[in-house]
Design a protein around this motif. Structure first.
Motif, PDB file in Angstrom:
ATOM      1  N   ALA A   5      -0.332  -5.229  12.697  1.00  0.00           N
ATOM      2  CA  ALA A   5      -0.212  -5.522  11.254  1.00  0.00           C
ATOM      3  C   ALA A   5      -1.470  -5.575  10.457  1.00  0.00           C
ATOM      4  N   ALA A   6      -2.427  -6.108  11.052  1.00  0.00           N
ATOM      5  CA  ALA A   6      -3.694  -6.030  10.165  1.00  0.00           C
ATOM      6  C   ALA A   6      -4.095  -4.578  10.067  1.00  0.00           C
ATOM      7  N   PHE A   7      -4.168  -3.717  11.200  1.00  0.00           N
ATOM      8  CA  PHE A   7      -4.631  -2.213  11.148  1.00  0.00           C
ATOM      9  C   PHE A   7      -3.638  -1.522  10.141  1.00  0.00           C
ATOM     10  N   ALA A   8      -2.387  -1.695  10.067  1.00  0.00           N
ATOM     11  CA  ALA A   8      -1.466  -1.078   9.075  1.00  0.00           C
ATOM     12  C   ALA A   8      -1.697  -1.354   7.677  1.00  0.00           C
ATOM     13  N   VAL A   9      -1.947  -2.592   7.461  1.00  0.00           N
ATOM     14  CA  VAL A   9      -2.293  -2.981   6.002  1.00  0.00           C
ATOM     15  C   VAL A   9      -3.381  -2.408   5.567  1.00  0.00           C
ATOM     16  N   THR A  10      -4.299  -2.393   6.599  1.00  0.00           N
ATOM     17  CA  THR A  10      -5.837  -1.926   5.816  1.00  0.00           C
ATOM     18  C   THR A  10      -5.671  -0.316   5.823  1.00  0.00           C
TER      19      THR A  10
ATOM     20  N   ALA B 162      -2.894 -10.072   2.127  1.00  0.00           N
ATOM     21  CA  ALA B 162      -2.167 -11.436   2.736  1.00  0.00           C
ATOM     22  C   ALA B 162      -0.582 -11.194   2.495  1.00  0.00           C
ATOM     23  N   GLN B 163      -0.221 -10.758   1.587  1.00  0.00           N
ATOM     24  CA  GLN B 163       1.388 -10.571   1.340  1.00  0.00           C
ATOM     25  C   GLN B 163       1.653  -9.438   2.378  1.00  0.00           C
ATOM     26  N   MET B 164       0.958  -7.970   2.387  1.00  0.00           N
ATOM     27  CA  MET B 164       1.408  -7.386   3.224  1.00  0.00           C
ATOM     28  C   MET B 164       1.274  -7.604   4.649  1.00  0.00           C
ATOM     29  N   PHE B 165       0.400  -8.103   5.149  1.00  0.00           N
ATOM     30  CA  PHE B 165      -0.096  -8.878   6.291  1.00  0.00           C
ATOM     31  C   PHE B 165       1.186  -9.639   6.854  1.00  0.00           C
ATOM     32  N   PHE B 166       1.681 -10.617   6.191  1.00  0.00           N
ATOM     33  CA  PHE B 166       2.606 -11.763   6.405  1.00  0.00           C
ATOM     34  C   PHE B 166       4.026 -10.948   6.434  1.00  0.00           C
ATOM     35  N   ALA B 167       4.138  -9.858   5.551  1.00  0.00           N
ATOM     36  CA  ALA B 167       5.429  -9.228   5.589  1.00  0.00           C
ATOM     37  C   ALA B 167       5.701  -8.705   6.772  1.00  0.00           C
ATOM     38  N   ARG B 168       4.522  -7.936   7.404  1.00  0.00           N
ATOM     39  CA  ARG B 168       4.650  -7.326   8.586  1.00  0.00           C
ATOM     40  C   ARG B 168       4.810  -8.326   9.833  1.00  0.00           C
ATOM     41  N   VAL B 169       4.163  -9.315   9.853  1.00  0.00           N
ATOM     42  CA  VAL B 169       3.956 -10.221  10.980  1.00  0.00           C
ATOM     43  C   VAL B 169       5.245 -11.130  11.149  1.00  0.00           C
ATOM     44  N   LEU B 170       5.648 -11.428   9.956  1.00  0.00           N
ATOM     45  CA  LEU B 170       7.116 -12.028  10.253  1.00  0.00           C
ATOM     46  C   LEU B 170       8.204 -11.228  10.162  1.00  0.00           C
TER      47      LEU B 170
ATOM     48  N   ASP C 171      -2.961   1.084   4.993  1.00  0.00           N
ATOM     49  CA  ASP C 171      -2.276   1.310   3.665  1.00  0.00           C
ATOM     50  C   ASP C 171      -3.156   1.247   2.629  1.00  0.00           C
ATOM     51  N   LEU C 172      -3.909   0.034   2.511  1.00  0.00           N
ATOM     52  CA  LEU C 172      -4.799   0.018   1.448  1.00  0.00           C
ATOM     53  C   LEU C 172      -5.822   1.257   1.290  1.00  0.00           C
ATOM     54  N   VAL C 173      -6.347   1.718   2.261  1.00  0.00           N
ATOM     55  CA  VAL C 173      -7.097   2.812   2.038  1.00  0.00           C
ATOM     56  C   VAL C 173      -6.433   4.203   1.792  1.00  0.00           C
ATOM     57  N   ARG C 174      -5.306   4.295   2.453  1.00  0.00           N
ATOM     58  CA  ARG C 174      -4.643   5.783   2.110  1.00  0.00           C
ATOM     59  C   ARG C 174      -3.891   5.679   0.654  1.00  0.00           C
ATOM     60  N   ARG C 175      -3.381   4.609   0.551  1.00  0.00           N
ATOM     61  CA  ARG C 175      -2.578   4.541  -0.872  1.00  0.00           C
ATOM     62  C   ARG C 175      -3.396   4.281  -1.952  1.00  0.00           C
ATOM     63  N   ASP C 176      -4.460   3.445  -1.815  1.00  0.00           N
ATOM     64  CA  ASP C 176      -5.132   2.790  -3.234  1.00  0.00           C
ATOM     65  C   ASP C 176      -6.441   3.353  -3.003  1.00  0.00           C
ATOM     66  N   ARG C 177      -6.857   3.940  -1.717  1.00  0.00           N
ATOM     67  CA  ARG C 177      -8.295   4.140  -1.887  1.00  0.00           C
ATOM     68  C   ARG C 177      -9.206   3.046  -1.923  1.00  0.00           C
ATOM     69  N   ASN C 178      -8.795   1.906  -1.236  1.00  0.00           N
ATOM     70  CA  ASN C 178      -9.445   0.591  -1.377  1.00  0.00           C
ATOM     71  C   ASN C 178     -10.062   0.305   0.016  1.00  0.00           C
ATOM     72  N   LEU C 179     -11.294   0.134   0.271  1.00  0.00           N
ATOM     73  CA  LEU C 179     -11.831   0.009   1.441  1.00  0.00           C
ATOM     74  C   LEU C 179     -12.077  -1.501   1.757  1.00  0.00           C
TER      75      LEU C 179
END
Length: 85
Positions: A40-45, A24-32, A47-55
C-alpha cells in the motif's frame, strides 16, 4: 513502540498537512481493502509521483513488518469522518 505498537509508519521530515492527509487517505483505503502495508505504501507513493509529480510520498517509511494486514479487510468501505481525523 514503547507503548505496545507493532510498528510505526511516518516521515523523517515535516510534510505539509495537505500532502500528509492525501497520503494517509490513499494508504488507509488500500490497507482497509486488504493490501499489505508495504504494498500500500509503495503504491500510494508511486501514484503520487506518476499522477501528480509529487515526490513527498518518498519521505514515508515503514518501521514495521510490511507484510502486516488488516484482517478481516473491509473491501471498498468508505472512510468515515472518525477515521479521517
Amino acid at each position: 513502540l514503547g507503548h505496545g505498537a507493532r510498528g510505526v509508519i511516518g516521515t523523517e521530515v515535516d510534510i505539509p498537512p495537505v500532502i500528509a492527509a492525501a497520503w494517509a487517505q490513499m494508504f488507509f483505503a488500500r490497507v482497509l481493502d486488504g493490501e499489505p502495508l508495504a504494498d500500500a505504501a509503495f503504491a500510494v507513493t508511486r501514484d503520487l509521483v506518476r499522477r501528480d509529480r509529487n515526490l513527498l510520498g518518498l519521505a514515508y517509511a515503514l518501521h514495521c513488518d510490511g507484510r502486516s494486514l488488516v484482517w478481516p479487510a473491509i473491501p471498498g468501505a468508505p472512510l468515515t469522518l472518525a477515521a479521517q481525523s
